[in-house]
Design a protein around this motif. Structure first.
Motif, PDB file in Angstrom:
ATOM      1  N   PHE A 265       0.824  -1.211   0.000  1.00 53.61           N
ATOM      2  CA  PHE A 265       0.000   0.000   0.000  1.00 53.61           C
ATOM      3  C   PHE A 265       0.859   1.263   0.000  1.00 53.61           C
ATOM      4  CE2 PHE A 265      -3.434  -2.857   1.335  1.00 53.61           C
ATOM      5  CZ  PHE A 265      -4.473  -2.359   0.560  1.00 53.61           C
ATOM      6  N   LEU A 266       1.982   1.239   0.748  1.00 56.50           N
ATOM      7  CA  LEU A 266       2.876   2.398   0.759  1.00 56.50           C
ATOM      8  C   LEU A 266       3.497   2.603  -0.622  1.00 56.50           C
ATOM      9  CD1 LEU A 266       4.707   1.968   4.193  1.00 56.50           C
ATOM     10  CD2 LEU A 266       2.974   3.677   3.590  1.00 56.50           C
ATOM     11  N   THR A 267       3.876   1.518  -1.258  1.00 65.24           N
ATOM     12  CA  THR A 267       4.459   1.612  -2.594  1.00 65.24           C
ATOM     13  C   THR A 267       3.434   2.144  -3.595  1.00 65.24           C
ATOM     14  OG1 THR A 267       5.888  -0.278  -2.099  1.00 65.24           O
ATOM     15  CG2 THR A 267       5.633   0.316  -4.403  1.00 65.24           C
ATOM     16  N   TRP A 268       2.208   1.644  -3.486  1.00 65.22           N
ATOM     17  CA  TRP A 268       1.154   2.125  -4.374  1.00 65.22           C
ATOM     18  C   TRP A 268       0.877   3.608  -4.141  1.00 65.22           C
ATOM     19  CZ3 TRP A 268      -3.832   4.027  -3.416  1.00 65.22           C
ATOM     20  CH2 TRP A 268      -4.656   4.136  -4.550  1.00 65.22           C
ATOM     21  N   GLY A 269       0.859   4.034  -2.871  1.00 62.18           N
ATOM     22  CA  GLY A 269       0.644   5.444  -2.553  1.00 62.18           C
ATOM     23  C   GLY A 269       1.769   6.316  -3.082  1.00 62.18           C
ATOM     24  N   ALA A 270       3.021   5.845  -2.940  1.00 61.40           N
ATOM     25  CA  ALA A 270       4.161   6.601  -3.454  1.00 61.40           C
ATOM     26  C   ALA A 270       4.092   6.721  -4.967  1.00 61.40           C
ATOM     27  CB  ALA A 270       5.457   5.915  -3.031  1.00 61.40           C
ATOM     28  N   TYR A 271       3.703   5.644  -5.612  1.00 57.96           N
ATOM     29  CA  TYR A 271       3.566   5.666  -7.071  1.00 57.96           C
ATOM     30  C   TYR A 271       2.530   6.700  -7.493  1.00 57.96           C
ATOM     31  CZ  TYR A 271       1.944   4.170 -11.678  1.00 57.96           C
ATOM     32  OH  TYR A 271       1.549   4.139 -12.989  1.00 57.96           O
TER      33      TYR A 271
END
Length: 280
Positions: A265-271
């Protein structure tokens, strides 16, 4: 030139493998293996519903203590736990004093040597000792068991597929040979000195049924000691001896899964944040 030779050799190798596969498959189709009693009548272990099963399973300490008592009063007459020390039983909920008393009351004493005469002797167990074997060596073990060697049970549930359920099923699986088996495979009659059990790979084993009647062991917590209950409890205990760190392994696995979910989820948010102003 060298490249061409390599291609020819590789093609030849693949061709030989293809031929081998073809003729093996052809032989298996034309000459199928004969049916055997072991293949047709062997049964898969029944589910013992142990609390340690599953991705987040945990040991039931009361059940482990009951399983230890079953092992002590029934199984220890033939089997050892050479990878388990008496002091390890503190993890089952026993105090240091209780472990010391348990070690001293164990039915099999530790082998030693008389310092004055040099002759073989025995002594009471202490918490640092490993759970001893009832036999001094393999020859004595075979001599006492019709040439069958009772295996050490420390890692038995790891050495067998579906180990905990296997132990439970084996202990409750003794029965007379079914008429259908003898009708189809008359030569598969259980030999003298062996005992029919469909959960054992070759259907016949040297060990007679160790749990023969209800009430064979008296549990300290008042649990009714039926054959089924005793089999479940000792299966749970042997699951613990084979993997005492199972609970921490399960906890680590759950923590890793939670971390990976959060990381996704953090990676998706950063993306989304980095590319939010970029038009496709």
């Amino acid at each position: 030139m060298a490249r061409l030779i390599s291609l020819v050799i590789g093609a030849g190798f693949v061709f030989v493998l293809a031929l081998a596969l073809f003729f093996t498959a052809k032989d298996a189709i034309q000459n199928p293996a004969a049916e055997t009693a072991e293949h047709e009548f062997h049964e898969h272990p029944r589910d013992a519903h142990l609390s340690s099963a599953g991705l987040v399973g945990k040991f039931d300490r009361a059940q482990l203590q009951r399983g230890l008592k079953v092992f002590q009063e029934v199984c220890a007459a033939c089997h050892s736990l050479k990878y388990v020390s008496f002091r390890d039983f503190e993890h089952l909920g026993y105090s240091e004093g209780q472990v010391k008393a348990l070690a001293q009351a164990w039915p099999i004493e530790q082998p030693t040597v008389n310092e004055e005469t040099g002759e073989a002797a025995t002594r009471k167990n202490v918490p640092s000792d490993r759970v001893p074997s009832p036999y001094p060596n393999e020859v004595a073990a075979r001599a006492a068991n019709n040439n069958a060697l009772p295996p050490d049970l420390s890692l038995m549930t790891k050495a067998r597929h579906d180990g905990g359920n296997y132990v439970y099923s084996l202990l409750t699986g003794y029965r007379a040979q079914p008429a259908a088996l003898l009708a189809k495979f008359p030569d598969a009659k259980t030999p003298p000195g062996l005992h029919y059990n469909p959960y054992f790979p070759n259907l016949n084993l040297a060990m007679p049924a160790p749990l023969t009647s209800d009430g064979q062991v008296t549990f300290d917590d008042g649990t009714k000691s039926t054959v089924d209950q005793m089999a479940k409890d000792v299966a749970a205990f042997l699951t613990w001896t084979a993997e005492p760190n199972l609970e921490s392994r399960h906890a680590a696995g759950v923590a890793a899964i939670i971390f990976l979910v959060i990381f996704v989820f953090l990676t998706w948010g950063a993306y989304q944040n980095v590319w939010r102003n970029v038009k496709h």
